[in-house]
Design a protein around this motif. Sequence first.
Motif, short mmCIF file in Angstrom:
data_model
loop_
_atom_site.label_atom_id
_atom_site.label_comp_id
_atom_site.label_asym_id
_atom_site.label_seq_id
_atom_site.Cartn_x
_atom_site.Cartn_y
_atom_site.Cartn_z
N PRO A 1 -11.49 4.98 -2.76
CA PRO A 1 -11.11 3.64 -1.90
C PRO A 1 -9.51 3.48 -2.30
N SER A 2 -8.98 2.82 -1.13
CA SER A 2 -7.59 2.97 -1.24
C SER A 2 -6.89 1.54 -0.72
N LEU A 3 -5.76 1.11 -1.11
CA LEU A 3 -5.08 0.12 -0.49
C LEU A 3 -3.79 0.19 -0.78
N ALA A 4 -2.93 -0.13 0.08
CA ALA A 4 -1.57 0.00 0.07
C ALA A 4 -0.65 -1.20 0.03
N GLN B 1 -7.05 2.16 3.76
CA GLN B 1 -8.40 1.47 4.39
C GLN B 1 -7.49 0.16 4.78
N VAL B 2 -6.62 -0.31 3.51
CA VAL B 2 -6.12 -1.70 3.87
C VAL B 2 -4.70 -1.60 3.48
N VAL B 3 -4.03 -2.50 4.35
CA VAL B 3 -2.49 -2.54 3.81
C VAL B 3 -1.89 -3.99 4.08
N ARG B 4 -1.24 -4.31 2.96
CA ARG B 4 -0.79 -5.47 2.62
C ARG B 4 0.65 -5.71 2.21
N THR B 5 1.18 -6.87 2.60
CA THR B 5 2.52 -7.26 2.24
C THR B 5 2.59 -8.12 0.82
N PHE B 6 3.11 -7.59 -0.15
CA PHE B 6 2.96 -8.17 -1.38
C PHE B 6 4.19 -8.13 -2.28
N ALA C 1 -10.99 5.94 -10.47
CA ALA C 1 -10.44 4.81 -10.18
C ALA C 1 -10.07 4.58 -8.51
N GLY C 2 -9.84 3.36 -8.21
CA GLY C 2 -9.28 3.15 -6.74
C GLY C 2 -7.98 3.00 -6.81
N ILE C 3 -7.54 3.34 -5.51
CA ILE C 3 -6.04 3.52 -5.38
C ILE C 3 -5.23 2.29 -5.00
N ILE C 4 -4.17 1.71 -5.88
CA ILE C 4 -3.23 0.96 -5.00
C ILE C 4 -2.06 1.68 -4.99
N TYR C 5 -1.39 1.95 -3.79
CA TYR C 5 -0.35 2.76 -3.52
C TYR C 5 0.97 1.63 -3.01
N VAL C 6 1.88 1.66 -3.87
CA VAL C 6 3.06 0.89 -3.95
C VAL C 6 4.24 1.35 -3.09
#
Length: 218
Positions: free
Chosen positions: A143-146, A169-174, A114-119
Motif C-alpha cells: 500500500p502506498s501514499l506519496a 494510491q494517494v497523493v497529498r501535499t504535506f 511496511a506500507g510506503i510513504i514516498y516523499v
Amino acid sequence: MMKAPVFAVVGHPNKGKSSIVATLSQNDAIAIALEPGTTRKHQAYPLAVDGKTLYTLVDTPGFQRPRRVLEWLEAHSVSASDRAETVEAFVVQHRQDNGFVDECELLQPLIEGAGIIYVVDGSVPYSTQHEAEMTILRWTGRPSLALINSIGEDDYSDTWARALGQFFQVVRTFDAVRAPFEQHLSLLRAFGQLEPDWEQPLDSATAFLSAQRRQRRT
C-alpha cells in the motif's frame, strides 16, 4: 491481536524524509539532517502509548542507483505476478554488495510488510529520473501514499501530483514543518483506507492523538 501498522518513509536523499518521520511519529529527538545522505540504515520510530505501539515510522536511506536496480528487476522478472518476489530476491542477492547498500536498506522494511510513504520535494521541477524509483516501489505491491513536501520557495506540485498519481494510491501535499495537526490525522485515515487491517489501529491512533492534543490545550 492486530499488528500495529509500519510505514517506511522513502525517496531521494535529502527530500525531508527525516522531518516527516519526526512529525508523524511525534518524535522531536530525530535529527533533521541538512546534508544529503545522512541516513545510512533504516531506523524504526514507534508511536507508543502506555506501552502499546499504535504505529511505527521507519526512516530509510535515499535511493542512489534506482535505474540499475530496475534494470536488474526487469531482467529477472518473468511476469507481473512475480514482481514482489523479484524485489525480495534483489535484496537477498545484493545485501552484502556495497553498490546497493542504500537500496537494500530502503527495500528491507517493504519486503517485511511496511506500507510506503514516498516523499518528493515539490519546489524542485519534476523529472523522469524519479520514475525508476516509483516503478521499483510499485513492484513491491505494498500500500502506498506519496507526499509532496516543498522545501524551497518554488512550486511545481501540480506537475508532481499528476506524475505521482500514475504510481501511488494517494497523493497529498504535506509541509512537514508547518502542516496543521488535522493534516497529520488525515494522512493516518488515508492509510487506514488503503489496507483494511490498518483501519482499526489507525482509528485508535487518531483518537488518541486528538485526545492528547485536547488535553495539552486544556
